[in-house]
Design a protein around this motif. Structure first.
Motif, PDB file in Angstrom:
ATOM      1  N   LEU A  75      37.531  77.875  72.333  1.00  0.00           N
ATOM      2  CA  LEU A  75      36.807  77.902  73.600  1.00  0.00           C
ATOM      3  C   LEU A  75      36.732  76.510  74.224  1.00  0.00           C
ATOM      4  N   LYS A  76      36.570  75.499  73.381  1.00  0.00           N
ATOM      5  CA  LYS A  76      36.523  74.126  73.890  1.00  0.00           C
ATOM      6  C   LYS A  76      37.862  73.727  74.501  1.00  0.00           C
ATOM      7  N   LYS A  77      38.949  74.067  73.821  1.00  0.00           N
ATOM      8  CA  LYS A  77      40.281  73.727  74.325  1.00  0.00           C
ATOM      9  C   LYS A  77      40.584  74.432  75.638  1.00  0.00           C
ATOM     10  N   LEU A 119      34.017  84.120  76.259  1.00  0.00           N
ATOM     11  CA  LEU A 119      32.708  83.797  75.692  1.00  0.00           C
ATOM     12  C   LEU A 119      32.134  84.975  74.916  1.00  0.00           C
ATOM     13  N   HIS A 120      32.600  86.188  75.211  1.00  0.00           N
ATOM     14  CA  HIS A 120      32.135  87.369  74.496  1.00  0.00           C
ATOM     15  C   HIS A 120      32.723  87.452  73.090  1.00  0.00           C
ATOM     16  N   VAL A 167      31.088  77.987  84.137  1.00  0.00           N
ATOM     17  CA  VAL A 167      30.980  78.078  82.677  1.00  0.00           C
ATOM     18  C   VAL A 167      32.263  78.632  82.067  1.00  0.00           C
ATOM     19  N   VAL A 168      33.121  79.208  82.905  1.00  0.00           N
ATOM     20  CA  VAL A 168      34.432  79.671  82.433  1.00  0.00           C
ATOM     21  C   VAL A 168      35.503  78.919  83.198  1.00  0.00           C
ATOM     22  N   PRO A 169      36.667  78.695  82.609  1.00  0.00           N
ATOM     23  CA  PRO A 169      37.734  77.964  83.299  1.00  0.00           C
ATOM     24  C   PRO A 169      38.277  78.756  84.485  1.00  0.00           C
ATOM     25  N   LYS A 170      38.791  78.055  85.485  1.00  0.00           N
ATOM     26  CA  LYS A 170      39.336  78.722  86.657  1.00  0.00           C
ATOM     27  C   LYS A 170      40.626  79.469  86.332  1.00  0.00           C
TER      28      LYS A 170
END
Length: 444
Positions: free
Chosen positions: A142-144, A110-111, A215-218
């Protein structure tokens, strides 16, 4: 006919808003408002001079003076540089190069919006080019990968505006010409506030990702030292272009105009190196540069004419006298001016805000004790706020076009970053030394 300047100012603003809301080009709106204001004002002219000859003389004089500046040559050159980079593979290279360096930081990829926008802003000078170029790559990636849509879109909306604050900046060039402030000093003064703004964006992303881990993927991609070192080959070309453009200014080797020319040469060399400079890309870059430069120049001409009308009819003097006699404290005045820019940002683009208000507001702010250099940085941040202020926040429409999201959702996603900008403005008002530190130490 109207004889009171302040009443004329109110009528002039109403006429301007009507023209702008009607969809008329901004340049035409400014010229038309100036003509209408002169026709409404109770002028005392010699019998041998008609009002139309006076209007024609003011238009010719103001138009010539607004563009008769060698410093403005940097404007089309920086626009051209940004267009060349926009149509090359620079965005993909930048994304791939930065990717391995954020795998261990809270918020991880995200940064990328913040860092990529900061780096691209340092070579393009355009908020629209920065937002579009970075957004086309990062939003899809980021969406993918399963990152939060709200933080992805919101951080792009906030960080995309850094194109105005991190030098070289088109807005700073225009303000510097209009206020007679050194463009080199403005560029240097914008570095710390720009980095501070980008740093606070990243800090917010880290806090949000710690509070809401989803908000971030595992899944976490693993990158070793070798991956990071290999990625430097994609980052270094952009870094070298930044050094070429900004270093030549700060070290005193080149003026901003000469540095802009160096930037164009550097951008062309990058495009050749990336093997993405085709004849079609080159023609498109030239065409878009001409369109953007002409649009900005036309707005500057119209705003200069409107400013001369304001001075000729006594509006500027009466407004300055009114503010001076109201005995507002400097910070209360700053608060009122800031609120005024928020309102203007809802209906005007950044260039129009600068060229329309600088001749009127700057003398008032200087009388209150604010220096022109500091006010320039303040104004640039207010223009950034305007980029994500509905209904005419230009960045909102850029992101809508590349993401497919509704403007109402983009406004909601970008609101935390909007508040961060206001916080930075407050910090700069309390500690103005932040703006003066680099110029005072780097330029003697």
């Amino acid at each position: 006919m109207i004889s009171d300047p302040l009443t004329l100012l109110a009528v002039m603003m109403i006429i301007l808003f009507v023209f702008l809301l009607s969809g008329l080009w901004i340049g035409f709106s400014l010229f038309a408002t100036g003509v209408a204001t002169m026709l409404l004002y109770d002028f005392t002219l010699p019998p041998t001079i008609s009002i139309w000859s006076k209007i024609g003389g003011l238009i010719a004089n103001s138009s010539w003076n607004s563009l008769d500046s060698w410093s403005l040559v940097a404007l089309p050159l920086f626009v051209f540089m940004g267009e060349i980079l926009y149509h090359t593979d620079i965005s993909n290279k930048l994304f791939n190069g930065l990717l391995p360096w954020f795998s261990k930081i809270p918020g991880r990829l995200l940064h990328l919006n913040v860092v990529a926008c900061s780096m691209f802003a340092a070579v393009s000078g355009s908020s629209a080019a920065t937002t579009a170029t970075v957004g086309k790559i990062t939003l899809n990636e980021l969406k993918k990968r399963g990152y939060s849509k709200s933080l992805s879109v919101g951080s792009l909306a906030g960080a995309g505006t850094l194109g105005f604050l991190i030098p070289p900046s088109l807005i700073m060039i225009i303000y510097g010409v209009m206020s007679n402030v050194s463009i080199g000093k403005l560029f240097i003064a914008g570095i710390i506030p720009g980095l501070m703004l980008g740093g606070l964006y990243s800090f917010y992303i880290m806090i949000a990702s710690l509070i809401k881990p989803n908000v971030v993927p595992k899944e976490q991609e693993q990158f070793g030292l070798k991956d990071r070192l290999v990625a430097l080959k994609d980052i270094m070309p952009v870094f070298l272009l930044i050094v070429l453009v900004l270093g030549s200014i700060y070290m005193g080797f080149a003026t901003p105009t000469e540095a802009a020319a160096l930037g164009v040469v550097g951008a062309l060399l990058l495009a050749l190196m990336f093997r993405n400079l085709t004849w079609d890309n080159f023609k498109l870059s030239v065409k878009n540069s001409i369109k953007t430069t002409v649009m900005i120049s036309f707005i500057m001409m119209g705003a200069a004419f409107l400013s001369q009308v304001a001075g000729f009819s006594g509006i500027t003097r009466s407004l300055s006298l009114y503010v001076a006699q109201s005995h507002l404290s400097p910070y209360m005045l700053l608060l009122i001016v800031g609120f005024m820019y928020l309102l203007l940002g809802a209906i005007l683009d950044g260039v129009s805000m600068v060229v329309m208000t600088t001749p009127i507001i700057l003398p008032i702010m200087q009388r209150a004790g604010f220096e022109a250099l500091w006010f320039g940085i303040f104004l640039v941040i207010m223009v950034e706020l305007a980029q994500i202020t509905p209904p005419v926040g230009f960045s909102l429409f850029v992101i809508e076009g590349i993401s497919g999201e509704k403007v109402s959702d983009i406004i909601k996603y970008s609101f935390p970053f909007f508040l961060i900008m206001i916080f930075v403005v407050a910090i700069l008002a309390i500690f103005p030394q932040i703006v003066y530190f680099l110029p005072s130490h780097m330029i003697r």
